[in-house]
Each structure stands twice: as structure tokens, then as C-alpha cells.
Design an enzyme around this catalytic site. Structure first.
Site, mmCIF file in Angstrom:
data_model
loop_
_atom_site.group_PDB
_atom_site.id
_atom_site.type_symbol
_atom_site.label_atom_id
_atom_site.label_comp_id
_atom_site.label_asym_id
_atom_site.label_seq_id
_atom_site.Cartn_x
_atom_site.Cartn_y
_atom_site.Cartn_z
ATOM 1 N N ASP A 193 -10.968 2.856 -3.488
ATOM 2 C CA ASP A 193 -11.230 1.998 -2.244
ATOM 3 C C ASP A 193 -13.159 1.765 -2.722
ATOM 4 O OD1 ASP A 193 -8.750 1.648 -1.835
ATOM 5 O OD2 ASP A 193 -9.954 1.855 0.865
ATOM 6 N N ASP B 262 0.832 -1.331 -0.342
ATOM 7 C CA ASP B 262 0.106 -0.187 0.286
ATOM 8 C C ASP B 262 0.844 1.231 -0.104
ATOM 9 O OD1 ASP B 262 -2.284 1.474 -0.202
ATOM 10 O OD2 ASP B 262 -2.717 0.700 1.824
HETATM 11 C C1 GLA Z 1 -6.046 1.398 1.456
HETATM 12 C C2 GLA Z 1 -5.569 1.086 1.243
HETATM 13 C C3 GLA Z 1 -6.954 -0.153 1.040
HETATM 14 C C4 GLA Z 1 -6.711 -0.975 2.482
HETATM 15 C C5 GLA Z 1 -6.609 -0.007 3.336
HETATM 16 C C6 GLA Z 1 -6.219 -0.619 4.496
HETATM 17 O O1 GLA Z 1 -7.330 2.479 2.253
HETATM 18 O O2 GLA Z 1 -6.828 0.716 -0.798
HETATM 19 O O3 GLA Z 1 -6.993 -1.706 0.182
HETATM 20 O O4 GLA Z 1 -5.750 -1.705 2.369
HETATM 21 O O5 GLA Z 1 -5.600 0.619 3.234
HETATM 22 O O6 GLA Z 1 -5.560 0.482 5.688
#
Ligand code: GLA
Length: 433
Positions: free
Chosen positions: A219, A158
Site C-alpha cells: 500500500d 482485496d
Molecule cells: C488493503 C489494500 C488497501 C485498502 C485497505 C482497506 O490494505 O491494499 O488498498 O483497500 O486494504 O482496508
């Protein structure tokens, strides 16, 4: 330079390479904790639904006992909030001792014993998005080695709490570090999502060389709005994105949320169909212990999965966006076959969409059609007018076999004419399907 050398060098410069770790030649499939379970670490109150080794072992049991693994759903992926707030005395990441008393290595063994794979999560930056220890540039090699020591099979990197310059260094460095461990570890990069997902900030050629898959966009949430927003973004930008994908390198529109709370059955089929057309990784984020039989049969649809897993790995496209609110998507498949999806953006009632295969760019011939969700088969000539009824927010998805060379193919058995495979009548009135 000799001509042969010249040719060799120039072929090197035009060829595009996927990350050379041999994994994920087909879009990866499995289960990922984040959308459904987020950072729920409240194991005292809800031991069955918190981020703990029990959750991952439960999902592994379901994958291996309920028919998922045989269909290709083999990854069990931990996301954020798995680690302790502190690295150990040697500077290594460590799992939270209360929630993962057996440790990650033992969990990986649990997966491997069942023919499954384990994925883990980290973050290029000072902290993960959830506030847990991140992987700064100086920790990249150590963390890659730690994951390899634990026999992890996939790693999602990430990008919270880092800037563009650090990311530019960190993502390629992690790719090298993972490769250097000698363990094939599928590498999922969130890098493009942090840089707006589009060129010139995002270099898809480079991504294809260093990552196996990448998150391009925001997301997913448990709602139809969210799914539609993702679909819109990916297909508005399909000219840039589709050519970036191929065996070993995939665009990732995020998890499948079929089986959760936000989608109707129609919408679950739509998400599955569009992800399949996109050659997207199929990571479900749901509760496989309590999933409804409806959602399960959508996610376990064998033909849909085989289209997603087509060996050519060509990402499909939206070929029409009609004023009526019907979109048509198309994906070329091996054996000269293809997939078509008719998708309705409407909110009123089933819409009768009329067209012909030739209007959808199919060449002359008769085609065998298999309706992926109703399991009906039929034959259509390129020129035949047909009507498909598409439910609001729903899809009709077809697998279209290679065209027969001639419209009528008579077949003989034992020297005797048995019948004709395809009807050659010129259909003036539309065929209702
Ligand atoms: C980001 C990522 C998500 C998830 C969260 C975890 O938002 O895009 O897919 O992994 O972090 O905190």
C-alpha cells in the site's frame, strides 16, 4: 485437421487475451478514498471527512465542476469500511445505513447523472482488511449480482483473510460472475499483492485474462519514502511487469497522493511522471475540495495525461540508472513518438545531466521536444549534446515527437523557400535546456 484450422488453433494458443468486458482499454482514472480517508467512520465528530455518501458526492461535485472529468478522471471509488457489519436477511451486502442513508444504488445514479462512474470495494475472504464482511467463495455470485444491481462500474477485490488456494479459486470465479451479470464492471484484483507480486507464484498471463488491473505490491502511504519504495520495486521487476500490461490490463502501483501532506511539488511531479510512464491507473486519493493549485495543475497536466492514456498502452521502462543518481525512463507512444523522464534520486542540489538522444537509443534525425511541466518546446538532433537540470527528488519530463526524416527540412509556401525547420549545425558545446 486442415491447414487453415491448424493455423487458427495455433493462433489461438499464442494470442493473449485481455479480460473480455470491453472496459478500461486505457488506464482508468479517477478518485479513490483509501489513502486519504482510510477507515474514518467518525461522522459524529467530522461529518465532512468520514467515509459516508456525503464524501463521495462532494468528490463527484468537484470532479465534475473543477475540470477533472473532462480530463478523464471519471471514477469515484469507495474503498473499505462502507458496509454494514451484517449482511441483510437475504445474505446480501448492505451499506452502513447511518453513513449511506441513500444506499449504494442511489450513489451510483448520482455519479451517472454527472457523467461519472462508481467503484466499490470487497474482499476475497472472511473479512475485509478493515474487519467488515468479506466475500467467501460461496458468496461470490451473490455479491457480483448485488454490485451489478446497484449499477456499480468498477470493483476492487482485496485479499485479506483468505489463503492462496481460496484466492486461486476466488479471483477467476469473481471475474466470471461479474461478466455473467452482463454489466461491464472494471475488475481490480489485489491477488498478486498477496502472493509477492512475482512469478512463479503470480501468473500474469492469467491475470490479464481475468482482471482489468491489479495491485502488485504494498500500500502507498503519504510519504516520499513510500513512493520511492514503490518506484524501486516496479522498475527492479520491470522485465516481468511491463509485458503484462496492455489495453484492458494494467499494473497498479496504487494511488496518486499528490495533493496530500507528504510530497513536495517536485515529488508530486515525480510521482505523476513515473505513473504516466508506467501506463498506471491514475486514481487520486486526496481532498479535491481543498487541493492546492500547484497539486491540481500537476494532476491536470494535459500532456502528461495524454501520454498516460496513449492508445498503444505500452508500459514504459527505466533505461538507465546512473551512478550520479539520475534515472532515465522511456515509454514508446503512438505516432512514433515517445516520452522521456529524467529523475533525480539526489538530495543535494539540481544536477546537470548531460547526454544525447542517440545515447538514449534514438535513431538519427531531429526531434521536436515538448517539456511537459515547463511547456517549453525545442528541437534536438540525435547527436546534439544537451544538459537537463534535474532538481533533487524531481523530474524533467519530455514528450518527444517522431523524428523528421532529414536533419534539415526546408519548407516552401507558395513556391518560395520560407526557412529551415531544424538547425543542422554540429553542436560541439552542449545545449542547456
Ligand atoms: C488493503 C489494500 C488497501 C485498502 C485497505 C482497506 O490494505 O491494499 O488498498 O483497500 O486494504 O482496508
Amino acid at each position: 485437421m486442415h491447414l487453415a484450422e491448424l493455423l487458427f488453433v495455433s493462433s489461438l494458443s499464442v494470442a493473449t487475451f485481455a479480460l473480455d468486458n470491453g472496459v478500461m482499454r486505457l488506464p482508468p482514472m479517477g478518485w479513490l478514498a483509501w489513502e486519504r480517508y482510510r477507515c474514518d467512520i467518525d461522522c459524529d465528530h467530522d461529518p465532512k471527512n468520514c467515509i459516508s455518501e456525503n464524501l463521495f458526492m462532494d468528490m463527484a461535485d468537484r470532479l465534475s465542476e473543477d475540470g477533472w472529468r473532462e480530463l478523464g478522471y471519471v471514477y469515484v471509488n469507495i474503498d473499505d469500511c462502507w458496509s454494514s457489519m451484517k449482511r441483510d436477511d437475504n445474505g446480501r451486502l448492505q451499506a452502513d445505513p447511518k453513513r449511506f442513508p441513500g444506499g449504494i444504488h442511489k450513489l451510483a445514479r448520482y455519479m451517472h447523472d454527472r457523467g461519472l462512474k462508481l467503484g466499490i470495494y470487497g474482499d476475497m475472504g472472511t473479512h475485509t482488511c478493515g474487519g467488515y464482511p468479506g466475500t467467501t467463495l460461496d458468496k461470490i455470485e451473490l455479491d457480483a449480482q448485488t454490485f451489478a444491481d446497484w449499477e456499480v462500474d468498477m470493483f476492487k477485490f482485496d485479499g485479506c483473510y483468505s489463503n492462496a488456494t481460496e484466492q486461486e479459486q476466488g479471483y477467476p470465479l469473481m471475474s466470471k460472475a461479474l461478466n455473467a451479470t452482463g454489466r461491464p464492471i472494471g475488475y481490480s484484483c489485489s491477488w498478486p499483492a498477496y502472493q509477492g507480486g512475482l512469478p512463479p507464484k503470480v501468473n500474469y498471463t492469467q491475470l490479464g485474462e481475468i482482471c482489468n488491473l491489479w495491485r502488485n505490491y504494498g500500500d502507498i502511504q503519504d510519504s516520499w519514502d513510500s513512493v520511492l519504495n514503490i518506484i524501486n520495486w516496479f522498475f527492479e521487476n520491470q522485465d516481468v511487469l511491463a509485458s503484462a500490461a496492455g489495453p484492458g490490463k494494467w499494473n497498479d502501483p496504487d494511488m496518486l497522493i499528490a495533493g496530500d501532506f507528504g510530497l513536495s511539488m517536485e515529488q508530486s511531479r515525480s510521482q505523476m511522471a513515473i505513473w504516466v510512464i508506467m501506463a498506471a491507473p491514475l486514481f487520486m486519493s486526496n481532498d479535491l475540495r481543498t487541493i492546492s493549485s500547484g497539486a491540481r495543475s500537476i494532476l491536470q497536466n494535459k500532456i502528461a495525461i495524454s501520454i498516460n492514456q496513449d492508445p498503444m498502452g505500452i508500459q514504459g521502462r527505466r533505461i538507465l540508472k546512473e551512478k550520479s543518481g539520475i534515472d532515465v525512463y522511456w515509454r514508446p507512444l503512438s505516432k512514433n513518438a515517445s516520452a522521456l523522464v529524467f529523475f533525480s534520486r539526489r538530495n543535494d542540489m539540481p544536477y546537470r545531466y548531460q547526454t544525447t538522444l542517440s545515447k538514449l537509443n534514438y535513431t538519427t534525425g531531429s526531434y521536436q521536444i515538448y517539456d511537459v511541466f515547463t511547456e517549453k518546446t525545442m528541437t534536438l538532433k540525435d547527436s546534439t549534446n544537451f544538459v537537463v537540470s534535474v532538481n533533487p527528488t524531481g523530474v524533467v519530463m519530455w514528450y518527444v515527437s517522431a523524428p523528421a526524416k532529414r536533419n534539415i527540412r526546408q519548407f516552401y509556401r507558395g513556391g518560395r523557400l520560407q526557412g529551415s525547420l531544424f538547425d543542422d549545425d554540429n553542436a560541439n558545446s552542449p545545449v542547456f535546456l
